[in-house]
Design an enzyme around this catalytic site. Sequence first.
Site, PDB file in Angstrom:
ATOM      1  N   ASP A 257      36.395  55.352  52.042  1.00 43.17           N
ATOM      2  CA  ASP A 257      35.975  54.903  50.710  1.00 43.17           C
ATOM      3  C   ASP A 257      37.110  55.138  49.720  1.00 43.17           C
ATOM      4  O   ASP A 257      37.594  56.269  49.576  1.00 43.17           O
ATOM      5  CB  ASP A 257      34.715  55.657  50.274  1.00 43.17           C
TER       6      ASP A 257
ATOM      7  N   HIS B 144      36.581  53.255  36.432  1.00 46.58           N
ATOM      8  CA  HIS B 144      35.752  54.327  36.991  1.00 46.58           C
ATOM      9  C   HIS B 144      36.538  55.646  37.010  1.00 46.58           C
ATOM     10  O   HIS B 144      36.037  56.690  36.571  1.00 46.58           O
ATOM     11  CB  HIS B 144      35.298  53.948  38.402  1.00 46.58           C
TER      12      HIS B 144
ATOM     13  N   GLU C 277      26.371  54.435  43.944  1.00 48.81           N
ATOM     14  CA  GLU C 277      27.654  53.870  43.524  1.00 48.81           C
ATOM     15  C   GLU C 277      27.701  52.414  43.978  1.00 48.81           C
ATOM     16  O   GLU C 277      27.492  52.123  45.149  1.00 48.81           O
ATOM     17  CB  GLU C 277      28.843  54.650  44.105  1.00 48.81           C
TER      18      GLU C 277
ATOM     19  N   GLU D 126      29.523  49.291  45.029  1.00 47.17           N
ATOM     20  CA  GLU D 126      30.843  49.046  45.621  1.00 47.17           C
ATOM     21  C   GLU D 126      30.818  47.776  46.471  1.00 47.17           C
ATOM     22  O   GLU D 126      29.752  47.281  46.826  1.00 47.17           O
ATOM     23  CB  GLU D 126      31.263  50.226  46.520  1.00 47.17           C
TER      24      GLU D 126
ATOM     25  N   ASP E 161      27.287  53.735  47.910  1.00 48.76           N
ATOM     26  CA  ASP E 161      27.779  55.055  48.321  1.00 48.76           C
ATOM     27  C   ASP E 161      26.922  56.118  47.613  1.00 48.76           C
ATOM     28  O   ASP E 161      27.325  56.690  46.609  1.00 48.76           O
ATOM     29  CB  ASP E 161      29.258  55.169  47.933  1.00 48.76           C
TER      30      ASP E 161
ATOM     31  N   ARG F  69      25.690  64.418  43.010  1.00 49.05           N
ATOM     32  CA  ARG F  69      26.748  64.901  42.098  1.00 49.05           C
ATOM     33  C   ARG F  69      26.795  66.419  41.997  1.00 49.05           C
ATOM     34  O   ARG F  69      27.877  66.991  41.801  1.00 49.05           O
ATOM     35  CB  ARG F  69      26.537  64.307  40.705  1.00 49.05           C
TER      36      ARG F  69
ATOM     37  N   GLN G 145      28.507  67.581  45.055  1.00 50.90           N
ATOM     38  CA  GLN G 145      29.908  67.145  44.954  1.00 50.90           C
ATOM     39  C   GLN G 145      30.723  68.051  44.034  1.00 50.90           C
ATOM     40  O   GLN G 145      31.851  68.436  44.362  1.00 50.90           O
ATOM     41  CB  GLN G 145      29.931  65.699  44.437  1.00 50.90           C
TER      42      GLN G 145
ATOM     43  N   LYS H 135      28.366  63.040  50.077  1.00 48.73           N
ATOM     44  CA  LYS H 135      28.446  61.593  50.254  1.00 48.73           C
ATOM     45  C   LYS H 135      28.213  61.130  51.686  1.00 48.73           C
ATOM     46  O   LYS H 135      28.372  59.940  51.963  1.00 48.73           O
ATOM     47  CB  LYS H 135      29.814  61.091  49.757  1.00 48.73           C
TER      48      LYS H 135
ATOM     49  N   THR I 160      24.909  55.971  53.398  1.00 46.48           N
ATOM     50  CA  THR I 160      25.697  54.935  52.726  1.00 46.48           C
ATOM     51  C   THR I 160      25.070  53.610  53.111  1.00 46.48           C
ATOM     52  O   THR I 160      24.998  53.283  54.301  1.00 46.48           O
ATOM     53  CB  THR I 160      27.175  54.974  53.183  1.00 46.48           C
TER      54      THR I 160
ATOM     55  N   THR J 222      33.531  52.895  43.351  1.00 47.01           N
ATOM     56  CA  THR J 222      32.630  52.396  42.315  1.00 47.01           C
ATOM     57  C   THR J 222      33.308  51.326  41.467  1.00 47.01           C
ATOM     58  O   THR J 222      34.421  51.535  40.974  1.00 47.01           O
ATOM     59  CB  THR J 222      32.196  53.559  41.410  1.00 47.01           C
TER      60      THR J 222
ATOM     61  N   GLU K 106      28.461  57.716  35.239  1.00 44.37           N
ATOM     62  CA  GLU K 106      29.128  57.087  34.096  1.00 44.37           C
ATOM     63  C   GLU K 106      28.132  56.564  33.060  1.00 44.37           C
ATOM     64  O   GLU K 106      28.333  56.721  31.858  1.00 44.37           O
ATOM     65  CB  GLU K 106      29.989  55.920  34.567  1.00 44.37           C
TER      66      GLU K 106
HETATM   67 MN    MN Z   1      32.282  55.859  46.379  1.00 49.62          MN
END
Ligand code: MN
Length: 400
Positions: free
Chosen positions: A114, A121, A181, A183, A215, A219, A222, A235, A239, A332, A346
Site C-alpha cells: 500500500d 493526504h 481509506e 483507494e 484499507d 487509528r 496505528q 491495517k 482490506t 488514501t 482527515e
Molecule cells: Mn492506506
Amino acid sequence: MLDETHDASLTSWVESANVPECDFPIQNLPLGVYRPRGHHLSRIGTAIGDSIIDLAPWLEGSTLDSYLKLPRSQRRDLRKTLSGALRKGATSQELIPQTECDMLLPASIGDYTDFYASIHHAANVGNMFRPGNPLLPNYRHLPIAYHGRASSIVPSGTHVQRPQGQTGAGLFGPSRNLDYELEIGALLGPGNQQGQPIPIADAEEHIAGLCLVNDWSARDIQRWESQPLGPFLAKNFATGISPWIVSIEALEPFRVSAPPHELPALPYLQTGPETAFDVTVEAWLRSARMTDPMRLSRGSFRGMYWTLAQMIAHHTSNGCPIRAGDLIASGTISGPEKSNRGCLLELTWNGADPLHLPTGETRTYLEDGDEIILTGYCERNGFARIGFGTCRGVVSPART
Ligand code: MN
C-alpha cells in the site's frame, strides 16, 4: 492506445449495458470471479450491464490467476474478442444476473503493498501530527509505501469485524478509532524476474487492471504501534476490494497528465505525459439507522503525486520481483478541498470536527453497523462512461 473497443457508438445485445449511467457498458468489460448463489464452484466472467457472461469459451480457470500471467498483448486481444462477441448483432449467449451471484476475490493475491501517493493526504495527516512541518523530507523524492498482508484481503460485501489491539501502555481492547481509506488498487502481472527492475516505460505492461480498495484502519492501534517501523496490526485485519477488475485498456480514454512536480524526479522515476488516470472516486456512509447512504467525499485519482507506473518502477528498482496476482494500492485518495478527503481521520480532523448524519447521529470514527460504500467511475466527452461498481463493507462488533 485507442481502438475500436473504445468507440462510444458501440452498443451491446445486452440491453442493460446500453443505459448511459451504467457502470458496465460494452466499452468497459471488467473481469471477475463469480459464484451463482446455491452453487459451490466459482467461475470467471465479464460484467456487462446488470449481467455476467461466463468466460469459459475464451479463458480457462476458476480465477484470473492465469490471465494475470499473460502478456499485455494477449489481454488486449481478449478484450477485442469480448467486444465483438457482445456487440449488437452478435449471437446472444446465456446471461447470469449479477444479483444472483456472489463475487469472490479475482485472483490468488500473493503480495500486497500500500502506497501513500496523495500529497494532499500526506500533508493533511502530517499537519495533524506535525503542525508546520507536514511533509517529511523524502516525500517528493520517492513513493512511500508499506508492505501489507495479502491474507486479510476480502471481497466487497464481507463484514469487517472491529479489531482488538493495543492502543497504549497496558491497554488492549476493541479499536475505538476504526476508519476506512478510499483507494484504488492495481492487480499486477505478468511481473519481473528477481534482480531485474521494471523500467518505468514498461511499467504499465505489468498492470492488468484496477479496482477500488478500502484499507480499513484502526487509528488508535496505528498511533501506538507504528513508531518506528510503520503500520502493522492497525491495517492487516481486513482490506476490502471491489470485485470487477477494470483493465488498463478500458481506461485508455481517461489518461491525463499527473500534476507537475516541483522537484524533478530521479531518471528511473521520470514518466512521459498522460500516465495518470482520471477516475472519480467517492466514499459513502450508511449507519444502521439510515435508509440511504450519505456521500462523505468525492475526489479524483488524477491528482495523485505519484502514478502507478512510478510506484511499479520504484517497487522493483532494487530488484524486488513482482509476481502475477500481486496487488498494489495507491494510498488514501484526497484532494485540496475538505470534500475531497478520503478517510475519517482527515474528514473529522482526528475527531475534532465530527460529522453530522441526517439521522441526528454524529461520527468521529465508525460505529458497529456502519456501512462504507466506495464507488469509482470515469467520464469524458466523446467516450462512454465506465464504472468500477462498488466496494462495500459493514462494521461488525469486536469479538467477545
Ligand atoms: Mn492506506
